[in-house]
Enzyme design. Structure first.
Site, PDB file in Angstrom:
ATOM      1  N   ASP A 138       0.826  -1.200   0.000  1.00  0.00           N
ATOM      2  CA  ASP A 138       0.000   0.000   0.000  1.00  0.00           C
ATOM      3  C   ASP A 138       0.864   1.255   0.000  1.00  0.00           C
ATOM      4  OD1 ASP A 138      -2.482   1.259   0.051  1.00  0.00           O
ATOM      5  OD2 ASP A 138      -2.564   1.312   2.235  1.00  0.00           O
ATOM      6  N   GLU A 193      -4.704   4.634  -6.111  1.00  0.00           N
ATOM      7  CA  GLU A 193      -5.575   5.157  -5.063  1.00  0.00           C
ATOM      8  C   GLU A 193      -5.971   6.595  -5.381  1.00  0.00           C
ATOM      9  OE1 GLU A 193      -3.632   3.011  -1.161  1.00  0.00           O
ATOM     10  OE2 GLU A 193      -2.976   5.022  -1.668  1.00  0.00           O
TER      11      GLU A 193
END
Length: 115
Positions: A14, A71
């Site tokens: 992430d 994202e």
């Protein structure tokens, strides 16, 4: 992590490119996916440096056989840019703001999809 992968779990790195994410993790961890941090996606259309970083992360992920997800995608133009450069998936307000579980279920049931 290797034992968990044997059970069918996938792992994602992430916020790639920020904080504690590191290129070393790409070698040491059994990853399946990289997530381009939203700080690079936000200005991908107006900042040449952010565009270069996004393209490079996508190319790196693809060359390592990893899926790449962006994202913080908020506009169709951002989504198109990322897709054009080989980004596999995206998440962000373009699809939906964060919602409670019942609203998410309704969103999925409606079959919301994008090209």
């Amino acid at each position: 992590m290797i034992q968990l992968k044997a059970y069918g779990l996938d792992f994602s790195l992430d916020d790639f490119g920020t904080g504690y994410s590191s290129l070393a993790y790409l070698k040491r961890l059994p990853l399946d996916q990289l997530k381009i941090d939203q700080s690079f996606v936000r200005d991908v259309l107006v900042d040449p440096n952010d565009a270069a970083i996004a393209r490079t992360v996508v190319a790196l992920g693809n060359s390592l056989g990893l899926r790449v997800i962006a994202e913080g995608v908020e506009t169709e133009a951002q989504r198109v840019f990322l897709k054009r450069h080989g980004c596999d998936a995206w998440q962000g307000y373009l699809l939906s703001p964060p919602v409670p579980a019942p609203d998410f279920e309704a969103l999925v049931r409606r079959g919301v999809s994008f090209p």
